[in-house]
Design a protein around this motif. Structure first.
Motif, PDB file in Angstrom:
ATOM      1  N   GLU B 301      31.133 -37.381  -7.324  1.00 14.37           N
ATOM      2  CA  GLU B 301      31.264 -38.745  -6.794  1.00 14.37           C
ATOM      3  C   GLU B 301      30.464 -38.919  -5.508  1.00 14.37           C
ATOM      4  O   GLU B 301      29.834 -39.954  -5.287  1.00 14.37           O
ATOM      5  CB  GLU B 301      32.743 -39.063  -6.527  1.00 14.37           C
ATOM      6  CG  GLU B 301      33.554 -39.252  -7.799  1.00 14.37           C
ATOM      7  CD  GLU B 301      35.068 -39.257  -7.546  1.00 14.37           C
ATOM      8  OE1 GLU B 301      35.780 -39.858  -8.353  1.00 14.37           O
ATOM      9  OE2 GLU B 301      35.524 -38.668  -6.545  1.00 14.37           O
ATOM     10  N   GLN B 304      26.815 -39.368  -6.328  1.00 15.46           N
ATOM     11  CA  GLN B 304      26.524 -40.731  -6.777  1.00 15.46           C
ATOM     12  C   GLN B 304      26.460 -41.696  -5.592  1.00 15.46           C
ATOM     13  O   GLN B 304      25.602 -42.572  -5.532  1.00 15.46           O
ATOM     14  CB  GLN B 304      27.598 -41.208  -7.769  1.00 15.46           C
ATOM     15  CG  GLN B 304      27.629 -40.468  -9.091  1.00 15.46           C
ATOM     16  CD  GLN B 304      26.408 -40.733  -9.950  1.00 15.46           C
ATOM     17  OE1 GLN B 304      25.316 -40.284  -9.633  1.00 15.46           O
ATOM     18  NE2 GLN B 304      26.593 -41.449 -11.047  1.00 15.46           N
ATOM     19  N   SER B 305      27.372 -41.513  -4.654  1.00 17.07           N
ATOM     20  CA  SER B 305      27.417 -42.437  -3.523  1.00 17.07           C
ATOM     21  C   SER B 305      26.165 -42.316  -2.659  1.00 17.07           C
ATOM     22  O   SER B 305      25.711 -43.303  -2.081  1.00 17.07           O
ATOM     23  CB  SER B 305      28.671 -42.186  -2.683  1.00 17.07           C
ATOM     24  OG  SER B 305      28.540 -40.979  -1.952  1.00 17.07           O
ATOM     25  N   ALA B 308      23.351 -44.130  -4.439  1.00 15.94           N
ATOM     26  CA  ALA B 308      23.538 -45.574  -4.255  1.00 15.94           C
ATOM     27  C   ALA B 308      23.135 -46.000  -2.852  1.00 15.94           C
ATOM     28  O   ALA B 308      22.476 -47.036  -2.678  1.00 15.94           O
ATOM     29  CB  ALA B 308      24.994 -45.948  -4.537  1.00 15.94           C
ATOM     30  N   ARG B 312      20.171 -48.571  -2.027  1.00 17.61           N
ATOM     31  CA  ARG B 312      20.511 -49.859  -1.401  1.00 17.61           C
ATOM     32  C   ARG B 312      19.822 -50.009  -0.054  1.00 17.61           C
ATOM     33  O   ARG B 312      19.227 -51.038   0.248  1.00 17.61           O
ATOM     34  CB  ARG B 312      22.029 -49.964  -1.247  1.00 17.61           C
ATOM     35  CG  ARG B 312      22.536 -51.134  -0.447  1.00 17.61           C
ATOM     36  CD  ARG B 312      22.259 -52.475  -1.089  1.00 17.61           C
ATOM     37  NE  ARG B 312      22.761 -52.509  -2.455  1.00 17.61           N
ATOM     38  CZ  ARG B 312      22.576 -53.547  -3.291  1.00 17.61           C
ATOM     39  NH1 ARG B 312      21.923 -54.624  -2.893  1.00 17.61           N
ATOM     40  NH2 ARG B 312      23.025 -53.496  -4.524  1.00 17.61           N
ATOM     41  N   ASP B 315      15.929 -50.446  -0.511  1.00 25.50           N
ATOM     42  CA  ASP B 315      15.614 -51.798  -0.964  1.00 25.50           C
ATOM     43  C   ASP B 315      15.834 -52.820   0.141  1.00 25.50           C
ATOM     44  O   ASP B 315      15.002 -53.687   0.382  1.00 25.50           O
ATOM     45  CB  ASP B 315      16.545 -52.177  -2.135  1.00 25.50           C
ATOM     46  CG  ASP B 315      15.825 -52.117  -3.469  1.00 25.50           C
ATOM     47  OD1 ASP B 315      14.605 -51.853  -3.478  1.00 25.50           O
ATOM     48  OD2 ASP B 315      16.493 -52.334  -4.497  1.00 25.50           O
ATOM     49  N   GLU B 357      14.513 -47.628  -7.431  1.00 28.54           N
ATOM     50  CA  GLU B 357      14.658 -47.674  -8.888  1.00 28.54           C
ATOM     51  C   GLU B 357      14.877 -46.282  -9.487  1.00 28.54           C
ATOM     52  O   GLU B 357      15.709 -46.095 -10.370  1.00 28.54           O
ATOM     53  CB  GLU B 357      13.414 -48.318  -9.505  1.00 28.54           C
ATOM     54  CG  GLU B 357      13.413 -48.181 -11.007  1.00 28.54           C
ATOM     55  CD  GLU B 357      12.939 -49.420 -11.714  1.00 28.54           C
ATOM     56  OE1 GLU B 357      13.276 -50.526 -11.262  1.00 28.54           O
ATOM     57  OE2 GLU B 357      12.221 -49.277 -12.700  1.00 28.54           O
ATOM     58  N   ARG B 360      18.409 -45.251  -8.813  1.00 29.69           N
ATOM     59  CA  ARG B 360      19.374 -45.971  -9.655  1.00 29.69           C
ATOM     60  C   ARG B 360      19.397 -45.387 -11.068  1.00 29.69           C
ATOM     61  O   ARG B 360      20.455 -45.234 -11.674  1.00 29.69           O
ATOM     62  CB  ARG B 360      19.036 -47.464  -9.701  1.00 29.69           C
ATOM     63  CG  ARG B 360      19.320 -48.186  -8.388  1.00 29.69           C
ATOM     64  CD  ARG B 360      19.274 -49.693  -8.562  1.00 29.69           C
ATOM     65  NE  ARG B 360      17.967 -50.187  -8.923  1.00 29.69           N
ATOM     66  CZ  ARG B 360      17.114 -50.769  -8.070  1.00 29.69           C
ATOM     67  NH1 ARG B 360      17.438 -50.926  -6.799  1.00 29.69           N
ATOM     68  NH2 ARG B 360      15.950 -51.205  -8.494  1.00 29.69           N
ATOM     69  N   LEU B 361      18.219 -45.063 -11.582  1.00 28.01           N
ATOM     70  CA  LEU B 361      18.168 -44.480 -12.923  1.00 28.01           C
ATOM     71  C   LEU B 361      18.817 -43.104 -12.937  1.00 28.01           C
ATOM     72  O   LEU B 361      19.464 -42.726 -13.914  1.00 28.01           O
ATOM     73  CB  LEU B 361      16.724 -44.422 -13.417  1.00 28.01           C
ATOM     74  CG  LEU B 361      16.133 -45.796 -13.777  1.00 28.01           C
ATOM     75  CD1 LEU B 361      14.629 -45.709 -13.998  1.00 28.01           C
ATOM     76  CD2 LEU B 361      16.823 -46.394 -15.001  1.00 28.01           C
ATOM     77  N   PHE B 363      21.294 -42.232 -10.978  1.00 29.30           N
ATOM     78  CA  PHE B 363      22.734 -42.544 -10.935  1.00 29.30           C
ATOM     79  C   PHE B 363      23.254 -42.822 -12.345  1.00 29.30           C
ATOM     80  O   PHE B 363      24.267 -42.288 -12.779  1.00 29.30           O
ATOM     81  CB  PHE B 363      22.934 -43.774 -10.030  1.00 29.30           C
ATOM     82  CG  PHE B 363      24.368 -44.231  -9.875  1.00 29.30           C
ATOM     83  CD1 PHE B 363      25.054 -44.010  -8.682  1.00 29.30           C
ATOM     84  CD2 PHE B 363      25.025 -44.915 -10.890  1.00 29.30           C
ATOM     85  CE1 PHE B 363      26.367 -44.443  -8.514  1.00 29.30           C
ATOM     86  CE2 PHE B 363      26.332 -45.352 -10.734  1.00 29.30           C
ATOM     87  CZ  PHE B 363      27.005 -45.112  -9.545  1.00 29.30           C
ATOM     88  N   LEU B 364      22.513 -43.659 -13.049  1.00 28.33           N
ATOM     89  CA  LEU B 364      22.937 -44.055 -14.398  1.00 28.33           C
ATOM     90  C   LEU B 364      22.947 -42.846 -15.340  1.00 28.33           C
ATOM     91  O   LEU B 364      23.880 -42.665 -16.123  1.00 28.33           O
ATOM     92  CB  LEU B 364      21.975 -45.128 -14.925  1.00 28.33           C
ATOM     93  CG  LEU B 364      22.422 -45.915 -16.135  1.00 28.33           C
ATOM     94  CD1 LEU B 364      23.683 -46.698 -15.820  1.00 28.33           C
ATOM     95  CD2 LEU B 364      21.315 -46.880 -16.579  1.00 28.33           C
ATOM     96  N   GLU B 367      25.899 -40.717 -14.581  1.00 26.80           N
ATOM     97  CA  GLU B 367      27.141 -41.364 -15.008  1.00 26.80           C
ATOM     98  C   GLU B 367      27.294 -41.273 -16.518  1.00 26.80           C
ATOM     99  O   GLU B 367      28.388 -41.030 -17.038  1.00 26.80           O
ATOM    100  CB  GLU B 367      27.148 -42.827 -14.562  1.00 26.80           C
ATOM    101  CG  GLU B 367      28.476 -43.512 -14.742  1.00 26.80           C
ATOM    102  CD  GLU B 367      28.532 -44.836 -13.989  1.00 26.80           C
ATOM    103  OE1 GLU B 367      29.252 -44.899 -12.990  1.00 26.80           O
ATOM    104  OE2 GLU B 367      27.845 -45.794 -14.404  1.00 26.80           O
TER     105      GLU B 367
END
Lengths: 387, 370
Positions: B301, B304-305, B308, B312, B315, B357, B360-361, B363-364, B367
């Motif tokens: 977890e 992942q954070s 993110a 964030r 960007d 990007e 994010r990919l 992360f996905l 997950e």
């Protein structure tokens, strides 16, 4: 009135477990994850009464008035678990609007008269704020109340009044004095919808549901004892009632639900094989994740006993716009099928893409449109000068 | 205005903020930026020494390696303060990343190098990427000679030591070498944020067995953790850059008068500023979340954070600073105006260790795999 225990003495996690177990066992299955965002009182009456019998209908009211008396942190848990379990929204203008307003500003007689009937469901309330000429610019409202002996005589029209056709009382903002300062001269008054001269006409929305109404007032006689607070001083009352609950306008549950639908649809339609879709989906997923982080930052302020500033509406803007982007993506994934009004099928399971897409138009407008929110933030948070 | 809001029971974080603010009163970040650029330098040695003296370079290191043994909260507050003050020395690349790798590996050899990083006596870039960011482009032969070319090197010329991630028989190895060797050839190109970026070519540099600090699973774990911590530092610095650029822009648009009014009174400007503010708030919230997850959640977890937060904050900072240039009008397009420097710094930090990007990919993918 009492509660079975002092909920605030528990940790948030302990309360979460107790609350979730009971709700999961008692909220009827057929009411979970309803398509309708705003079911009528009759549609969810059994759940409403079950909550009241348990003493859990009103999370925030003080215990002496029949509420749970939850602090803000526990209230957040209550709302989160409610959403997680897919419980239906109950007609909550009595619980969330009229009740708190009376508890804060009502007379003892008003509290004794109205609060118990909210809990039993005998009185179902709606909120009479917006008018045809007073939406974002609410202070320009013109529905008039003129004093006549022990009564007020009301003339005018309200609009976008959610579930007025299923309510029997309305919390009304009326103009009692015409003043140069428009915020002055507005009064809060409680009106029974069965009063002679009241006409309620439902309006069909984009989802072909009748969940908001026009309400007309023609020489409607209302006793002056139904005024809440002082005559002409209702503006401040109407603006303060939300308090910490403004955080819930930015609660991630709507976009979260929509994203799970998008994911199911996208898997079935093979969209994840498309790198461009994966990128867009990842962006939506992370926006949702980060909304959770931002929500937590404000929730923490509340849990530590603080109060929210104007800045909390950043959640409402982001949340409502994210909800829209997710549902727009559902239409893209639907491809040729985007023309269907009814559900898209994944096996024998319906995905209500169009229902969600249409539903997502509303939150960017209600509760103060996102443009109004930005203008407020510009002044209140960034201190930018007026134009 | 947006900033990291972390629990600070003993005021350590506030003291860190204050100490960076005190330095920023004496040292003008924008001025250092321009003078470094004028000299084609890789870093500002005086400022770097001050950062070492303040104890910032060894913030995360254990006390046995000359560090302060502080954690993610202190790290992010410090990096945020650097971002706000436009202190653009390579804190993440030369302190956090190599320091964390060495601390994770542990042992006397690693400890000695890390101690040098903390006290500023050693400059130890990590040589691990080619021009496009692919990992471990150098190879170590069975006979123990290192060859190949790495790019994106911070302080290639100023370095005292190199930490090299290379491949030997398809397995990763971490090698420590003195930077001075005739068999290394160097070149450099200007970086957008006024620091030269180096390329290092090794032509058969001999490596004795004692110089190999780690291999295999130990190295993989040390590296993943160090990358995660460095991403967190980058995210925090980006959050600081974005928040400060927003503040500068709010101040400017309140002062700049056109049509007889401050341009900040125009609704179209107001709404853009509010969106920039929202971006900055979300960046700070994402970094705060990552710090809390590192403390409270599972490693998965927490990982992942951090993805993110870096996505964030990257960007947000790039977008805010780009819009900030625009809202400064023609003035924003001049080199004289500082606002452009924030944009250059934001792009540079955002480019390091994965743009939004890509993160994010990742992360996905994690997950989905979970």
């Amino acid at each position: 009135m009492t509660q079975e225990r002092d909920w605030n003495a528990l940790s948030d996690d302990e309360f979460r477990v107790i609350f979730r177990e009971w709700v999961d066992a008692n909220c009827p299955e057929h009411l979970r994850f309803m398509r309708k965002q705003r079911p009528t009182f009759d549609e969810v009456a059994e759940w409403y009464h079950a909550l009241n019998d348990k003493g859990w209908l009103s999370p925030v009211w003080p215990v002496e008035y029949g509420g749970m008396g939850l602090d803000a942190g526990k209230h957040i848990v209550y709302v989160e678990e409610w959403a997680r379990l897919g419980c239906p929204r109950i007609p909550d203008h009595g619980i969330g609007l009229t009740g708190p307003l009376l508890i804060e500003h009502g007379t003892e007689a008003q509290k004794a008269e109205f609060l118990p009937k909210i809990l039993t469901g005998e009185h179902v309330w709606c909120q009479g704020y917006s008018e045809p000429g007073a939406g974002s610019d609410l202070a320009s409202l013109r529905t008039q109340a003129v004093r006549d002996g022990d009564d007020f005589i009301i003339n005018g029209q309200k609009i976008w009044t959610t579930l007025a056709h299923c309510a029997n009382w309305i919390l009304l903002l009326v103009r009692t004095t015409n003043s140069d300062k428009r915020q002055h001269g507005i009064t809060v008054i409680l009106v029974e919808l069965s009063s002679p001269g009241v006409l309620v006409r439902p309006i069909k929305n984009l989802r072909e549901e009748e969940d908001f109404c026009e309400v007309f007032f023609e020489n409607v006689r209302v006793p002056a004892k139904n005024v809440v607070g002082d005559v002409d001083a209702g503006w401040a009352l109407a603006k303060t009632v939300l308090g910490h609950e403004r955080i819930f306008l930015g609660a991630p549950s709507r976009p979260e639900y929509a994203l799970t639908r998008l994911e199911i649809l996208a898997k079935d339609r093979g969209a994840f094989e498309d790198a461009a879709f994966r990128s867009r989906f990842a962006k939506l997923r992370l926006d949702l994740y980060d909304l959770g982080s931002a929500f937590e930052r404000f929730a923490k302020v509340l849990r530590e006993g603080g109060t929210l500033g104007a800045d909390v509406s950043v959640l409402k803007i982001f949340c409502s716009e994210l909800y829209q982007r997710i549902t727009e993506e559902m239409l893209t994934v639907a491809g040729e099928e985007a023309r269907f009004y009814d559900d898209l099928m994944v096996g024998d399971r319906g995905i209500d893409a169009m229902n969600l897409y249409l539903d997502s138009r509303a939150p960017a407008i209600f509760g103060g449109s996102n443009e109004i929110q930005r203008t407020i933030l510009a002044k209140a948070v960034l201190g930018l000068p007026s134009g | 205005m947006p900033r990291l809001i972390l629990d600070d029971p003993d005021q350590t974080l506030e003291m860190l903020r204050d100490s960076v603010a005190t330095l920023a009163e004496r040292v003008d970040g924008a001025e250092v930026f321009r003078s470094r650029r004028a000299r084609d330098a890789e870093l500002d040695r005086d400022l770097w020494s001050e950062m070492a003296t303040a104890g910032w370079l060894g913030l995360l290191l254990p006390e046995s390696m000359g560090g302060s043994e502080l954690g993610a909260g202190e790290l992010t507050v410090l990096a945020e303060a650097f971002g706000r003050a436009l202190i653009t020395e390579p804190f993440a690349a030369l302190a956090v990343l190599p320091g964390r790798i060495l601390a994770n590996i542990g042992g006397a050899a690693a400890g000695e190098i890390a101690t040098g990083i903390a006290d500023g006596s050693r400059i130890v870039p990590f040589l691990w990427q080619d021009t496009r960011g692919a990992r471990a482009p150098m190879t170590l032969s069975a006979e123990g000679t290192l060859s190949g070319q790495v790019d994106l090197v911070t302080a290639a010329y100023a370095a005292t030591d190199y930490l090299v991630l290379c491949k030997q028989d398809g397995e990763l190895a971490l090698v420590h070498l003195p930077a001075r060797s005739e068999r290394f050839s160097l070149s450099s190109r200007p970086g957008l944020d006024a620091a030269m970026i180096g390329q290092v070519t090794a032509k058969g540099v001999s490596v004795d067995a004692g110089s190999i600090l780690a291999r295999g699973a130990t190295l993989d774990a040390a590296l993943s953790d160090a990358i995660e911590m460095t991403r967190l530092a980058l995210a925090a610095e980006l959050a600081g850059v974005g928040a400060k650029a927003l503040e500068e822009t709010v101040a400017y648009t309140k002062e700049r008068v056109q049509f007889g009014k401050p341009i900040a009174s125009f609704q179209v400007i107001q709404h853009r500023l509010v969106d920039m503010w929202g971006d900055a708030e979300f960046a700070c919230a994402a970094v705060t979340n990552a710090v809390e997850m590192m403390r409270d959640a599972t490693p998965e977890e927490a990982g992942q954070s951090v993805l993110a937060a870096k996505a964030r904050a990257g960007d947000s900072a790039v977008t805010i600073t780009r819009r900030a240039i625009h809202l400064h009008g023609a003035m924003g397009f001049t080199d004289e105006c500082n606002i452009g420097l924030y944009n250059k710094r934001a792009i540079t930090l955002n480019a390091a260790l994965g743009q939004a990007e890509e993160l994010r990919l990742e992360f996905l993918a994690r997950e989905t795999a979970a």
